[in-house]
Design a protein around this motif. Structure first.
Motif, PDB file in Angstrom:
ATOM      1  N   ILE A 174     -10.473  31.614  27.570  1.00  0.00           N
ATOM      2  CA  ILE A 174      -9.191  31.291  27.428  1.00  0.00           C
ATOM      3  C   ILE A 174      -8.888  32.239  26.314  1.00  0.00           C
ATOM      4  CG2 ILE A 174      -7.641  29.742  26.247  1.00  0.00           C
ATOM      5  CD1 ILE A 174      -8.989  27.352  27.713  1.00  0.00           C
ATOM      6  N   ASN A 175      -8.047  33.426  26.451  1.00  0.00           N
ATOM      7  CA  ASN A 175      -7.737  34.588  25.602  1.00  0.00           C
ATOM      8  C   ASN A 175      -6.898  33.801  24.538  1.00  0.00           C
ATOM      9  OD1 ASN A 175      -7.768  36.645  23.822  1.00  0.00           O
ATOM     10  ND2 ASN A 175      -6.405  37.878  25.338  1.00  0.00           N
ATOM     11  N   HIS A 176      -7.365  32.800  23.730  1.00  0.00           N
ATOM     12  CA  HIS A 176      -6.498  32.096  22.705  1.00  0.00           C
ATOM     13  C   HIS A 176      -7.572  31.299  21.776  1.00  0.00           C
ATOM     14  CE1 HIS A 176      -2.794  30.558  21.041  1.00  0.00           C
ATOM     15  NE2 HIS A 176      -2.116  31.126  21.817  1.00  0.00           N
ATOM     16  N   PHE A 177      -7.044  30.625  20.682  1.00  0.00           N
ATOM     17  CA  PHE A 177      -7.761  29.924  19.869  1.00  0.00           C
ATOM     18  C   PHE A 177      -7.498  28.454  19.990  1.00  0.00           C
ATOM     19  CE2 PHE A 177      -3.710  30.337  17.578  1.00  0.00           C
ATOM     20  CZ  PHE A 177      -3.718  29.218  16.922  1.00  0.00           C
ATOM     21  N   PHE A 178      -6.542  28.183  20.991  1.00  0.00           N
ATOM     22  CA  PHE A 178      -6.476  26.699  21.829  1.00  0.00           C
ATOM     23  C   PHE A 178      -6.192  26.637  22.983  1.00  0.00           C
ATOM     24  CE2 PHE A 178      -2.302  27.702  20.003  1.00  0.00           C
ATOM     25  CZ  PHE A 178      -1.653  27.050  20.685  1.00  0.00           C
ATOM     26  N   CYS A 179      -5.897  25.847  23.749  1.00  0.00           N
ATOM     27  CA  CYS A 179      -5.522  25.550  25.096  1.00  0.00           C
ATOM     28  C   CYS A 179      -4.049  25.616  25.088  1.00  0.00           C
ATOM     29  CB  CYS A 179      -6.167  24.341  25.786  1.00  0.00           C
ATOM     30  SG  CYS A 179      -7.887  24.420  25.798  1.00  0.00           S
ATOM     31  N   ASP A 180      -3.463  26.917  25.147  1.00  0.00           N
ATOM     32  CA  ASP A 180      -2.114  27.017  25.274  1.00  0.00           C
ATOM     33  C   ASP A 180      -1.658  27.091  26.647  1.00  0.00           C
ATOM     34  OD1 ASP A 180       0.561  26.974  24.502  1.00  0.00           O
ATOM     35  OD2 ASP A 180       0.602  28.532  23.444  1.00  0.00           O
ATOM     36  N   ILE A 181      -0.442  26.862  27.077  1.00  0.00           N
ATOM     37  CA  ILE A 181       0.020  26.963  28.433  1.00  0.00           C
ATOM     38  C   ILE A 181      -0.405  28.386  29.216  1.00  0.00           C
ATOM     39  CG2 ILE A 181       1.984  27.201  30.104  1.00  0.00           C
ATOM     40  CD1 ILE A 181       2.988  24.554  29.004  1.00  0.00           C
ATOM     41  N   SER A 182       0.199  29.344  28.745  1.00  0.00           N
ATOM     42  CA  SER A 182       0.299  30.802  29.224  1.00  0.00           C
ATOM     43  C   SER A 182      -1.156  31.191  29.370  1.00  0.00           C
ATOM     44  CB  SER A 182       0.956  31.815  28.186  1.00  0.00           C
ATOM     45  OG  SER A 182       0.951  32.884  29.283  1.00  0.00           O
ATOM     46  N   SER A 266       4.896  39.446  28.423  1.00  0.00           N
ATOM     47  CA  SER A 266       3.698  38.629  27.775  1.00  0.00           C
ATOM     48  C   SER A 266       2.675  39.369  27.343  1.00  0.00           C
ATOM     49  CB  SER A 266       3.351  37.391  28.806  1.00  0.00           C
ATOM     50  OG  SER A 266       2.548  36.679  28.027  1.00  0.00           O
ATOM     51  N   ASN A 267       2.133  38.994  26.189  1.00  0.00           N
ATOM     52  CA  ASN A 267       0.879  39.830  25.686  1.00  0.00           C
ATOM     53  C   ASN A 267       0.189  38.787  25.082  1.00  0.00           C
ATOM     54  OD1 ASN A 267      -0.713  41.167  23.715  1.00  0.00           O
ATOM     55  ND2 ASN A 267       0.153  43.081  24.282  1.00  0.00           N
ATOM     56  N   LEU A 268      -0.882  38.427  25.696  1.00  0.00           N
ATOM     57  CA  LEU A 268      -1.721  37.417  24.930  1.00  0.00           C
ATOM     58  C   LEU A 268      -2.302  37.460  23.611  1.00  0.00           C
ATOM     59  CD1 LEU A 268      -3.993  36.330  28.386  1.00  0.00           C
ATOM     60  CD2 LEU A 268      -1.830  35.111  27.108  1.00  0.00           C
ATOM     61  N   LYS A 272      -1.146  35.147  20.771  1.00  0.00           N
ATOM     62  CA  LYS A 272      -2.336  34.478  19.994  1.00  0.00           C
ATOM     63  C   LYS A 272      -1.955  34.618  18.457  1.00  0.00           C
ATOM     64  CE  LYS A 272      -6.600  36.167  20.620  1.00  0.00           C
ATOM     65  NZ  LYS A 272      -7.632  36.534  21.079  1.00  0.00           N
ATOM     66  N   GLN A 273      -1.556  35.773  18.015  1.00  0.00           N
ATOM     67  CA  GLN A 273      -1.118  36.007  16.509  1.00  0.00           C
ATOM     68  C   GLN A 273       0.202  35.241  16.106  1.00  0.00           C
ATOM     69  OE1 GLN A 273      -0.841  40.406  16.016  1.00  0.00           O
ATOM     70  NE2 GLN A 273      -3.045  40.493  16.930  1.00  0.00           N
ATOM     71  N   TYR A 278       3.275  29.939  13.881  1.00  0.00           N
ATOM     72  CA  TYR A 278       4.282  28.693  13.986  1.00  0.00           C
ATOM     73  C   TYR A 278       3.256  27.401  14.007  1.00  0.00           C
ATOM     74  CZ  TYR A 278       3.273  28.218  18.998  1.00  0.00           C
ATOM     75  OH  TYR A 278       2.722  27.874  20.399  1.00  0.00           O
ATOM     76  N   SER A 279       2.166  27.483  14.511  1.00  0.00           N
ATOM     77  CA  SER A 279       1.277  26.191  14.360  1.00  0.00           C
ATOM     78  C   SER A 279       0.263  26.042  13.315  1.00  0.00           C
ATOM     79  CB  SER A 279       0.139  26.400  15.524  1.00  0.00           C
ATOM     80  OG  SER A 279      -0.744  27.264  15.522  1.00  0.00           O
ATOM     81  N   VAL A 280       0.024  27.025  12.503  1.00  0.00           N
ATOM     82  CA  VAL A 280      -1.071  27.038  11.288  1.00  0.00           C
ATOM     83  C   VAL A 280      -0.154  27.251   9.731  1.00  0.00           C
ATOM     84  CG1 VAL A 280      -2.979  27.692   9.831  1.00  0.00           C
ATOM     85  CG2 VAL A 280      -2.956  27.458  12.529  1.00  0.00           C
TER      86      VAL A 280
END
Length: 314
Positions: A174-182, A266-268, A272-273, A278-280
């Motif tokens: 998963i190209n993210h730091f948590f399990c987001d939808i996209s 969309s650009n993963l 992510k950035q 918005y989440s941190v």
């Protein structure tokens, strides 16, 4: 990597921020400080709005709930990232990933509706002050908050349930730091076109719906302010809404960019950035936004700290 029936993945690997892994101790400390600051700052807001009788008003009742939402926002994601920096183990179980996604999205939707409720509260306070206590009764405020949480957890139930049934037979990173939808659904090997449409329309409703309520509330507030004759009165009225308006613009600006735009754009890595913001960052800044611009909150915080210094055993 293990599969169940060749299609059901058991765990995912969270890519996170590879650049930060070159200095894991420093990155861990920075994230830990941010998390502690978030929890402490928002917990203080909850405590003062509960303990100080002068803050037993609808505005501060909603603010206390917003602080709890902000704590939940970061608690869903940051502890896992901290664990990755400590253990260097980047995997998350399939069940853990779906649970994290569901709670994160539900809390995010709850915050959207809660900000809309707070804007309605400001609208009533400014545009109908004589009936404020009659309209914003404690029972109604409780029902509004319960409605926000209910909308949050019900609105994302169907998309996440469908995602949990997808076959994942491609890369499980998963190209993210948590399990987001996209980033999660892009790992599926099935046709996700209809799912993307469902996610888009759901996001449009739960984001643009509350945002529209906020816009209408502030248009009415602005018109009311323009009819106030004295400059002092205009400034005082605007200051009662400035903190909430600041939080709204920052929060909705980022989530609209994240979830309501063509998938072709969309650009993963960029997503992510933006998610970090918005989440941190925003949940960490909200206590500062509301306390710096609010005299009642600042006075309540001073009183609380003074009591704790004089009577540490309390």
């Amino acid at each position: 990597m293990q599969w169940v029936n060749q299609t059901r993945v058991v765990e995912f690997t969270i890519l996170g921020f590879p650049g930060l892994m070159t200095a894991p101790v420093f990155s861990f400390l920075i994230l830990l400080i941010i998390y502690i600051f978030n929890v402490v700052g928002n917990t203080l807001i909850i405590i003062v709005t509960r303990m100080d009788p002068h803050l037993h008003k609808p505005m501060y009742f909603f603010l206390g709930n917003l602080s709890f939402v902000d704590i939940s926002f970061t608690t869903v994601t940051l502890p896992k990232m901290l664990a990755i920096f400590i253990s260097q183990k980047k995997t998350i179980s399939f069940a853990g990933c779906m649970t994290q996604m569901y709670i994160f999205l539900a809390v995010g939707v709850t915050e959207s509706f809660l900000l809309a409720v707070m804007s309605y509260d400001r609208y009533v306070a400014v545009c109908n002050p004589l009936k404020y206590t009659l309209i914003m009764r404690s029972g109604l405020c409780i029902l509004m908050v319960l409605g926000c949480w209910l909308c949050g957890f019900l609105s994302v139930l169907l998309p996440v349930t469908i995602i949990s049934r997808l076959p994942f037979c491609q890369s499980h990173v998963i190209n993210h730091f948590f399990c987001d939808i996209s980033p999660v659904i892009q790992l599926s090997c099935s046709d996700i076109h209809h799912l993307e449409m469902l996610i888009f329309f759901t996001a449009a409703i739960v984001i643009l719906g509350p945002f529209s309520v906020i816009l209408m509330s502030y248009v009415c507030i602005l018109l009311k302010i323009l009819h106030i004759s004295s400059a002092t009165g205009k400034k005082k009225t605007f200051c009662t809404c400035a903190s909430h308006l600041t939080a709204v613009l920052i929060y909705f600006g980022t989530i609209i960019f994240m979830y309501i735009r063509p998938k072709s754009k969309s650009n993963l890595d960029l997503d992510k950035q933006t998610s970090v913001f918005y989440s941190v960052i925003i949940p960490m800044l909200n206590p500062l936004i509301y306390s710096f611009r609010n005299i009642e909150i600042k006075n309540a915080l001073r009183k609380l700290l003074r009591i704790k210094l004089l009577f540490p055993s309390l």
